[in-house]
Design a protein around this motif. Sequence first.
Motif, PDB file in Angstrom:
ATOM      1  N   SER A 131      -6.569   3.962   5.655  1.00 50.98           N
ATOM      2  CA  SER A 131      -7.524   4.836   6.347  1.00 50.98           C
ATOM      3  C   SER A 131      -8.459   4.064   7.285  1.00 50.98           C
ATOM      4  O   SER A 131      -9.055   4.652   8.189  1.00 50.98           O
ATOM      5  CB  SER A 131      -8.353   5.617   5.323  1.00 50.98           C
ATOM      6  OG  SER A 131      -9.069   4.731   4.477  1.00 50.98           O
ATOM      7  N   LEU A 132      -8.586   2.763   7.082  1.00 53.71           N
ATOM      8  CA  LEU A 132      -9.477   1.953   7.917  1.00 53.71           C
ATOM      9  C   LEU A 132      -8.787   1.418   9.169  1.00 53.71           C
ATOM     10  O   LEU A 132      -9.442   0.823  10.027  1.00 53.71           O
ATOM     11  CB  LEU A 132     -10.021   0.768   7.107  1.00 53.71           C
ATOM     12  CG  LEU A 132     -10.901   1.102   5.902  1.00 53.71           C
ATOM     13  CD1 LEU A 132     -11.215  -0.165   5.114  1.00 53.71           C
ATOM     14  CD2 LEU A 132     -12.183   1.785   6.354  1.00 53.71           C
ATOM     15  N   TYR A 133      -7.477   1.626   9.272  1.00 51.53           N
ATOM     16  CA  TYR A 133      -6.715   0.973  10.339  1.00 51.53           C
ATOM     17  C   TYR A 133      -7.210   1.347  11.732  1.00 51.53           C
ATOM     18  O   TYR A 133      -7.354   0.472  12.603  1.00 51.53           O
ATOM     19  CB  TYR A 133      -5.231   1.300  10.225  1.00 51.53           C
ATOM     20  CG  TYR A 133      -4.400   0.686  11.329  1.00 51.53           C
ATOM     21  CD1 TYR A 133      -4.068  -0.667  11.300  1.00 51.53           C
ATOM     22  CD2 TYR A 133      -3.982   1.437  12.427  1.00 51.53           C
ATOM     23  CE1 TYR A 133      -3.327  -1.243  12.312  1.00 51.53           C
ATOM     24  CE2 TYR A 133      -3.245   0.863  13.445  1.00 51.53           C
ATOM     25  CZ  TYR A 133      -2.925  -0.468  13.383  1.00 51.53           C
ATOM     26  OH  TYR A 133      -2.200  -1.042  14.404  1.00 51.53           O
ATOM     27  N   SER A 134      -7.502   2.604  11.969  1.00 47.59           N
ATOM     28  CA  SER A 134      -7.867   3.044  13.318  1.00 47.59           C
ATOM     29  C   SER A 134      -9.113   2.328  13.830  1.00 47.59           C
ATOM     30  O   SER A 134      -9.230   2.048  15.029  1.00 47.59           O
ATOM     31  CB  SER A 134      -8.080   4.565  13.354  1.00 47.59           C
ATOM     32  OG  SER A 134      -9.090   4.942  12.447  1.00 47.59           O
ATOM     33  N   GLN A 135     -10.024   2.011  12.932  1.00 55.01           N
ATOM     34  CA  GLN A 135     -11.238   1.332  13.377  1.00 55.01           C
ATOM     35  C   GLN A 135     -11.136  -0.191  13.304  1.00 55.01           C
ATOM     36  O   GLN A 135     -11.947  -0.897  13.919  1.00 55.01           O
ATOM     37  CB  GLN A 135     -12.443   1.807  12.543  1.00 55.01           C
ATOM     38  CG  GLN A 135     -12.376   1.467  11.061  1.00 55.01           C
ATOM     39  CD  GLN A 135     -13.449   2.167  10.260  1.00 55.01           C
ATOM     40  OE1 GLN A 135     -13.354   3.360   9.943  1.00 55.01           O
ATOM     41  NE2 GLN A 135     -14.497   1.431   9.939  1.00 55.01           N
ATOM     42  N   LEU A 136     -10.143  -0.692  12.590  1.00 59.33           N
ATOM     43  CA  LEU A 136     -10.024  -2.139  12.396  1.00 59.33           C
ATOM     44  C   LEU A 136      -8.786  -2.755  13.040  1.00 59.33           C
ATOM     45  O   LEU A 136      -8.572  -3.958  12.921  1.00 59.33           O
ATOM     46  CB  LEU A 136     -10.003  -2.476  10.895  1.00 59.33           C
ATOM     47  CG  LEU A 136     -11.248  -2.147  10.082  1.00 59.33           C
ATOM     48  CD1 LEU A 136     -11.005  -2.472   8.609  1.00 59.33           C
ATOM     49  CD2 LEU A 136     -12.465  -2.916  10.598  1.00 59.33           C
ATOM     50  N   LYS A 137      -7.968  -1.952  13.720  1.00 62.02           N
ATOM     51  CA  LYS A 137      -6.653  -2.453  14.141  1.00 62.02           C
ATOM     52  C   LYS A 137      -6.734  -3.711  15.002  1.00 62.02           C
ATOM     53  O   LYS A 137      -5.875  -4.590  14.887  1.00 62.02           O
ATOM     54  CB  LYS A 137      -5.860  -1.357  14.849  1.00 62.02           C
ATOM     55  CG  LYS A 137      -6.382  -0.931  16.206  1.00 62.02           C
ATOM     56  CD  LYS A 137      -5.433   0.094  16.819  1.00 62.02           C
ATOM     57  CE  LYS A 137      -5.883   0.508  18.205  1.00 62.02           C
ATOM     58  NZ  LYS A 137      -4.923   1.466  18.816  1.00 62.02           N
ATOM     59  N   ASP A 138      -7.752  -3.831  15.858  1.00 58.18           N
ATOM     60  CA  ASP A 138      -7.849  -5.030  16.688  1.00 58.18           C
ATOM     61  C   ASP A 138      -8.243  -6.263  15.881  1.00 58.18           C
ATOM     62  O   ASP A 138      -8.110  -7.391  16.364  1.00 58.18           O
ATOM     63  CB  ASP A 138      -8.839  -4.813  17.833  1.00 58.18           C
ATOM     64  CG  ASP A 138      -8.243  -3.982  18.957  1.00 58.18           C
ATOM     65  OD1 ASP A 138      -7.027  -4.104  19.187  1.00 58.18           O
ATOM     66  OD2 ASP A 138      -8.976  -3.203  19.585  1.00 58.18           O
ATOM     67  N   GLU A 139      -8.735  -6.045  14.656  1.00 58.83           N
ATOM     68  CA  GLU A 139      -9.083  -7.170  13.780  1.00 58.83           C
ATOM     69  C   GLU A 139      -7.912  -7.589  12.896  1.00 58.83           C
ATOM     70  O   GLU A 139      -7.994  -8.607  12.200  1.00 58.83           O
ATOM     71  CB  GLU A 139     -10.283  -6.799  12.899  1.00 58.83           C
ATOM     72  CG  GLU A 139     -11.551  -6.475  13.683  1.00 58.83           C
ATOM     73  CD  GLU A 139     -12.684  -6.002  12.787  1.00 58.83           C
ATOM     74  OE1 GLU A 139     -12.684  -6.378  11.594  1.00 58.83           O
ATOM     75  OE2 GLU A 139     -13.548  -5.261  13.265  1.00 58.83           O
ATOM     76  N   THR A 140      -6.818  -6.826  12.926  1.00 61.47           N
ATOM     77  CA  THR A 140      -5.669  -7.153  12.075  1.00 61.47           C
ATOM     78  C   THR A 140      -4.670  -8.087  12.748  1.00 61.47           C
ATOM     79  O   THR A 140      -3.670  -8.455  12.137  1.00 61.47           O
ATOM     80  CB  THR A 140      -4.931  -5.873  11.637  1.00 61.47           C
ATOM     81  OG1 THR A 140      -4.394  -5.207  12.788  1.00 61.47           O
ATOM     82  CG2 THR A 140      -5.860  -4.921  10.891  1.00 61.47           C
ATOM     83  N   VAL A 141      -4.944  -8.466  13.987  1.00 63.12           N
ATOM     84  CA  VAL A 141      -4.067  -9.413  14.695  1.00 63.12           C
ATOM     85  C   VAL A 141      -4.937 -10.470  15.370  1.00 63.12           C
ATOM     86  O   VAL A 141      -5.852 -10.133  16.121  1.00 63.12           O
ATOM     87  CB  VAL A 141      -3.190  -8.705  15.747  1.00 63.12           C
ATOM     88  CG1 VAL A 141      -2.291  -9.719  16.450  1.00 63.12           C
ATOM     89  CG2 VAL A 141      -2.351  -7.608  15.111  1.00 63.12           C
TER      90      VAL A 141
END
Length: 261
Positions: free
Chosen positions: A151-161
């Motif tokens: 559920s956090l992906y949409s707000q954190l996606k740029d931090e996952t790469v």
Amino acid sequence: RLLKMEEFFPESFRLDLKDERNAFFELCKEDQIWICKPSCSNQGRGIFLLKNPAAVNTLQAKLHSTEENLLNKRVPYKAPQARIVQRYIHQPLLLEGKKFDVRSYLLIACTAPYVLFFAQGYVRLTCVNYDAASDDLTVHLTNQYVQKKNSLYSQLKDETVWRMEYFNSYVNEKFRKTNGLPKDWVFTVFTKRMQQIMLQCFLAAKHKLDRKLGYFDLIGCDFLIDENFKVWLLEMNANPALHTNCKVLRDIIPTVVYESL
């Protein structure tokens, strides 16, 4: 020198081979974590964890039942779905408390003669902090298709790469002195180890490749670093993801594709 397999590849068993399947079920008697995944799939499909003897027993019973049903129906024997079980590395190095792995690339540019190229890729992180006991696959698997389910992906996606340059700077700052690492460990020791492992895997499999002019392939290679800075090869993907759904990937992937072509 050639590396021994146990030096870079977590202990693994093929469930479609009876001898290996039986060896795994004989070995797996204690509370150890294993990861079970299809051998010919991607995007995290069909992956699950075996975290206790009960889960292992359930899998064993399911495979046995499948064999029995096929035999009772007098149909030609069909091996269980091609899967492997791999010993889970439960003490990975963490970045800001999160699990990560590194996607790098091996380009087999030609098979007649053999021509290989290595390319740096990027770091893939989870959205949430690591917890070995968690049943949430988004804690354990770093690929973007799995992380999208968090559920956090949409707000954190740029931090996952992360870019490899940022990863190198982070390791220099956070780990270099405390772990006695050389400066730029990422671009020296780590990179050399990845290349060594990739080359050894290629040499082991090259006899299976068609040797025709114009044949090439881009392989996505996934590496994990444990808390002792040992480098592990998790898998090699013949159909690596080329999506560009975050800022870092929009810079890296087009370059990889362009240079491959």
